[in-house]
Design a protein around this motif. Structure first.
Motif, mmCIF file in Angstrom:
data_model
loop_
_atom_site.group_PDB
_atom_site.id
_atom_site.type_symbol
_atom_site.label_atom_id
_atom_site.label_comp_id
_atom_site.label_asym_id
_atom_site.label_seq_id
_atom_site.Cartn_x
_atom_site.Cartn_y
_atom_site.Cartn_z
ATOM 1 N N GLN A 1 0.843 -1.198 0.000
ATOM 2 C CA GLN A 1 0.000 0.000 0.000
ATOM 3 C C GLN A 1 0.874 1.243 0.000
ATOM 4 O OE1 GLN A 1 -3.730 0.597 0.263
ATOM 5 N NE2 GLN A 1 -2.650 2.374 -0.579
ATOM 6 N N ARG A 2 0.814 2.017 -1.094
ATOM 7 C CA ARG A 2 1.536 3.276 -1.150
ATOM 8 C C ARG A 2 0.579 4.432 -0.988
ATOM 9 N NH1 ARG A 2 3.323 7.388 -4.774
ATOM 10 N NH2 ARG A 2 5.093 8.399 -3.736
ATOM 11 N N LEU A 3 0.965 5.425 -0.196
ATOM 12 C CA LEU A 3 0.208 6.663 -0.070
ATOM 13 C C LEU A 3 0.689 7.603 -1.167
ATOM 14 C CD1 LEU A 3 -1.922 8.148 1.617
ATOM 15 C CD2 LEU A 3 -0.051 9.104 2.969
ATOM 16 N N GLY A 4 -0.041 7.663 -2.266
ATOM 17 C CA GLY A 4 0.355 8.377 -3.468
ATOM 18 C C GLY A 4 -0.068 7.565 -4.672
ATOM 19 N N LEU B 1 -2.773 16.748 -2.324
ATOM 20 C CA LEU B 1 -1.746 17.109 -3.293
ATOM 21 C C LEU B 1 -2.358 17.842 -4.484
ATOM 22 C CD1 LEU B 1 0.602 13.988 -3.338
ATOM 23 C CD2 LEU B 1 0.575 15.943 -1.783
ATOM 24 N N ASP B 2 -3.563 17.453 -4.879
ATOM 25 C CA ASP B 2 -4.280 18.202 -5.916
ATOM 26 C C ASP B 2 -4.496 19.650 -5.467
ATOM 27 O OD1 ASP B 2 -4.821 16.233 -8.009
ATOM 28 O OD2 ASP B 2 -6.093 15.251 -6.531
ATOM 29 N N PHE B 3 -4.883 19.815 -4.215
ATOM 30 C CA PHE B 3 -5.110 21.162 -3.691
ATOM 31 C C PHE B 3 -3.816 21.976 -3.712
ATOM 32 C CE2 PHE B 3 -8.826 19.690 -0.760
ATOM 33 C CZ PHE B 3 -9.646 19.575 -1.864
ATOM 34 N N GLY C 1 7.996 15.623 -8.690
ATOM 35 C CA GLY C 1 7.325 14.596 -7.917
ATOM 36 C C GLY C 1 5.835 14.623 -8.209
ATOM 37 N N GLU C 2 5.042 14.150 -7.266
ATOM 38 C CA GLU C 2 3.605 14.073 -7.512
ATOM 39 C C GLU C 2 2.973 15.451 -7.649
ATOM 40 O OE1 GLU C 2 1.969 9.974 -5.741
ATOM 41 O OE2 GLU C 2 2.976 11.205 -4.246
ATOM 42 N N VAL C 3 3.336 16.388 -6.780
ATOM 43 C CA VAL C 3 2.752 17.725 -6.884
ATOM 44 C C VAL C 3 3.252 18.424 -8.147
ATOM 45 C CG1 VAL C 3 2.541 19.995 -5.812
ATOM 46 C CG2 VAL C 3 2.440 17.943 -4.395
ATOM 47 N N GLY C 4 4.550 18.333 -8.415
ATOM 48 C CA GLY C 4 5.077 18.953 -9.615
ATOM 49 C C GLY C 4 4.408 18.448 -10.879
ATOM 50 N N ASP D 1 9.078 32.140 -17.512
ATOM 51 C CA ASP D 1 8.353 33.333 -17.063
ATOM 52 C C ASP D 1 7.837 33.147 -15.637
ATOM 53 O OD1 ASP D 1 8.428 34.691 -19.694
ATOM 54 O OD2 ASP D 1 7.135 33.025 -20.298
ATOM 55 N N PHE D 2 7.558 31.908 -15.268
ATOM 56 C CA PHE D 2 7.160 31.538 -13.911
ATOM 57 C C PHE D 2 8.002 30.339 -13.499
ATOM 58 C CE2 PHE D 2 3.483 33.721 -15.565
ATOM 59 C CZ PHE D 2 2.927 34.384 -14.487
ATOM 60 N N VAL D 3 8.496 30.349 -12.282
ATOM 61 C CA VAL D 3 9.257 29.226 -11.730
ATOM 62 C C VAL D 3 8.512 28.727 -10.495
ATOM 63 C CG1 VAL D 3 11.405 28.499 -10.624
ATOM 64 C CG2 VAL D 3 11.471 30.091 -12.568
ATOM 65 N N SER D 4 8.166 27.436 -10.493
ATOM 66 C CA SER D 4 7.419 26.849 -9.388
ATOM 67 C C SER D 4 8.265 25.757 -8.741
ATOM 68 C CB SER D 4 6.092 26.273 -9.891
ATOM 69 O OG SER D 4 5.233 25.938 -8.823
ATOM 70 N N LEU D 5 8.512 25.885 -7.435
ATOM 71 C CA LEU D 5 9.424 24.995 -6.725
ATOM 72 C C LEU D 5 8.654 23.835 -6.094
ATOM 73 C CD1 LEU D 5 12.264 24.380 -5.632
ATOM 74 C CD2 LEU D 5 11.762 25.908 -3.711
ATOM 75 N N HIS D 6 9.071 22.602 -6.438
ATOM 76 C CA HIS D 6 8.436 21.394 -5.904
ATOM 77 C C HIS D 6 9.466 20.324 -5.565
ATOM 78 C CE1 HIS D 6 4.582 23.095 -6.998
ATOM 79 N NE2 HIS D 6 5.121 23.399 -8.168
ATOM 80 N N ALA D 7 10.682 20.732 -5.247
ATOM 81 C CA ALA D 7 11.740 19.779 -4.909
ATOM 82 C C ALA D 7 11.462 19.145 -3.553
ATOM 83 C CB ALA D 7 13.096 20.478 -4.904
ATOM 84 N N ALA D 8 12.059 17.983 -3.340
ATOM 85 C CA ALA D 8 11.877 17.269 -2.079
ATOM 86 C C ALA D 8 12.594 18.002 -0.946
ATOM 87 C CB ALA D 8 12.421 15.846 -2.207
ATOM 88 N N ASN D 9 12.028 17.888 0.247
ATOM 89 C CA ASN D 9 12.590 18.544 1.427
ATOM 90 C C ASN D 9 13.710 17.677 2.003
ATOM 91 O OD1 ASN D 9 12.897 20.394 3.517
ATOM 92 N ND2 ASN D 9 11.388 19.355 4.808
ATOM 93 N N LEU D 10 14.841 17.663 1.307
ATOM 94 C CA LEU D 10 15.995 16.872 1.708
ATOM 95 C C LEU D 10 17.115 17.804 2.162
ATOM 96 C CD1 LEU D 10 16.029 14.372 -1.287
ATOM 97 C CD2 LEU D 10 15.092 13.983 1.013
ATOM 98 N N PRO D 11 17.996 17.331 3.046
ATOM 99 C CA PRO D 11 19.082 18.203 3.519
ATOM 100 C C PRO D 11 19.904 18.810 2.386
ATOM 101 C CG PRO D 11 18.962 16.228 4.861
ATOM 102 C CD PRO D 11 17.999 16.027 3.737
ATOM 103 N N GLU D 12 20.163 18.036 1.345
ATOM 104 C CA GLU D 12 20.984 18.550 0.254
ATOM 105 C C GLU D 12 20.276 19.620 -0.573
ATOM 106 O OE1 GLU D 12 19.593 14.346 -1.109
ATOM 107 O OE2 GLU D 12 20.089 15.401 0.762
ATOM 108 N N ASN D 13 18.949 19.752 -0.406
ATOM 109 C CA ASN D 13 18.202 20.774 -1.139
ATOM 110 C C ASN D 13 18.010 22.056 -0.341
ATOM 111 O OD1 ASN D 13 17.921 19.189 -3.400
ATOM 112 N ND2 ASN D 13 15.891 18.429 -2.851
ATOM 113 N N ARG D 14 18.494 22.096 0.870
ATOM 114 C CA ARG D 14 18.321 23.287 1.697
ATOM 115 C C ARG D 14 18.966 24.505 1.011
ATOM 116 N NH1 ARG D 14 16.812 24.234 6.865
ATOM 117 N NH2 ARG D 14 17.512 26.198 7.783
ATOM 118 N N GLY D 15 18.200 25.582 0.887
ATOM 119 C CA GLY D 15 18.703 26.794 0.258
ATOM 120 C C GLY D 15 19.025 26.650 -1.212
ATOM 121 N N MET D 16 18.402 25.676 -1.894
ATOM 122 C CA MET D 16 18.741 25.437 -3.297
ATOM 123 C C MET D 16 18.371 26.616 -4.200
ATOM 124 S SD MET D 16 15.824 22.683 -4.502
ATOM 125 C CE MET D 16 16.384 22.733 -6.210
#
Length: 355
Positions: A98-101, A127-129, A190-193, A238-253
């Motif tokens: 069972q996967r949530l997603g 996630l749709d919201f 990911g799923e939201v992106g 023209d628009f940039v939308s951020l949906h990267a995973a909340n991982l330590p290596e992405n901090r301040g990306m």
């Protein structure tokens, strides 16, 4: 007799809610804190879990890195994790993955089918919201929604009264734009992106994306998006939308170099996590006009202090981490997840079965 086991592969907070209910811990203090200031009714989850809780003799386990065969679970539950062919083969009592997603990420579907193991991937309305909210912020920025509302309420005409009773843009708001025909850069697919891409395409946007591993050509064509590197994406969008995973290596990306790479007319939107954005760099980019504006639902510090520096900027739209809607909106998703766990023990039909 082998113990009947529900094994959770990860400790994602949403999955943890289901695990707490199955462990007969629906009154746990962390749950109240997680939902605050809402006071959710967990009774439907508790009712759905009747007969498959720890008190009922079901072993409820969180994987600790040991081999899955050591648990020999009846059900595997996860949001982020991997279930390989070797794992499926090692778990002789396994009946449900069972996967949530809604995407079968990390699951060897062929191995599951060959062993008669059901795979269910649960779509998430929250996630749709969140994806909708990203588009909302883009529209609000392009159409100067916050300023327009304020000016209608507080100011009269700055120019002529109009012709034949029609006074177009009577406050004289400049720089108005929309989404149709614009290029959207999605950072993290990911799923939201992915949901954001689909919505943006419906608005007539051209979509480019970046992620660690590009999609196949066939999948790109089906989705309607093309891959580019992050620097190129920032230069083109023209628009940039951020949906990267909340991982330590992405901090301040998203930092000074990234905002400097964006076009002066471009807008930045984040519905991901506040830690992924260097807010000092973003503030300077907004104040200097290096970018046109930003829409933020997530913040470096939450709650954001009242009247902080971003609140003084006219080119920012701020919302209080509400993109996913009410936190209570998670409960129907988790009720379905728990009902599927029951089905693995009593032979009932499974919801959102894909294999």
């Amino acid at each position: 007799m082998t113990a009947r086991t529900i094994l959770f592969l990860d400790d994602d907070p949403v999955v943890r809610i289901a695990r707490s209910v199955l462990c007969n811990e629906s009154e746990a203090g962390w749950l109240r804190e997680y939902f605050a200031p809402e006071v959710p009714d967990l009774a439907p989850l508790v009712d759905a879990a009747q007969g498959i809780t720890r008190e009922d003799g079901i072993r409820i386990q969180l994987a600790d890195g040991a081999d899955l065969r050591d648990y020999d679970p009846t059900v595997i539950v996860f949001r982020r994790g991997v279930v390989t062919a070797e794992s499926v083969a090692a778990c002789g009592n396994l009946k449900l993955i069972q996967r949530l997603g809604e995407r079968p990420e990390g699951i060897d579907l062929e191995a599951a089918r060959s062993r008669g193991v059901v795979v269910s991937c649960l779509p998430r309305r929250t996630l749709d919201f969140t994806a909708e909210h990203a588009l909302l912020l883009m529209l609000a920025l392009g159409k100067k929604l916050v300023a327009s509302d304020r000016l209608v309420r507080t100011r009269g005409a700055l120019a002529a009264a109009g012709v034949n009773g029609v006074a177009y843009n009577w406050p004289g708001i400049g720089g108005l734009t929309g989404l149709h025909g614009k290029t959207l850069g999605v950072v993290g697919l990911g799923e939201v992106g992915t949901l954001v891409v689909k919505l943006a395409r419906a608005f007539g946007m051209k979509v480019i994306y970046t992620k660690r591993k590009p999609l196949s050509q066939a999948d790109e064509t089906a989705l309607g998006a093309s891959f580019d590197t992050l620097p190129n994406l920032l230069d083109r969008a023209d628009f940039v939308s951020l949906h990267a995973a909340n991982l330590p290596e992405n901090r301040g990306m998203m930092g000074r170099a990234e905002f400097a790479a964006m076009r002066p007319h471009a807008f930045f939107v984040s519905t991901s996590r506040g830690a992924l954005v260097d807010e000092d760099a973003l503030f300077d980019a907004l104040r200097s006009g290096a970018i046109a504006g930003a829409g933020l639902d997530v913040h470096e510090v939450e709650p954001r202090p009242a009247n902080d520096r971003f609140c003084a900027l006219e080119n920012v739209v701020l919302t209080p981490h509400v993109a996913g809607g009410s936190r209570a909106g998670l409960l129907p998703e988790l009720r379905t997840l728990i009902q599927n766990c029951r089905a693995a023990f009593d032979g009932a039909a499974f919801a959102h079965r894909i294999a």
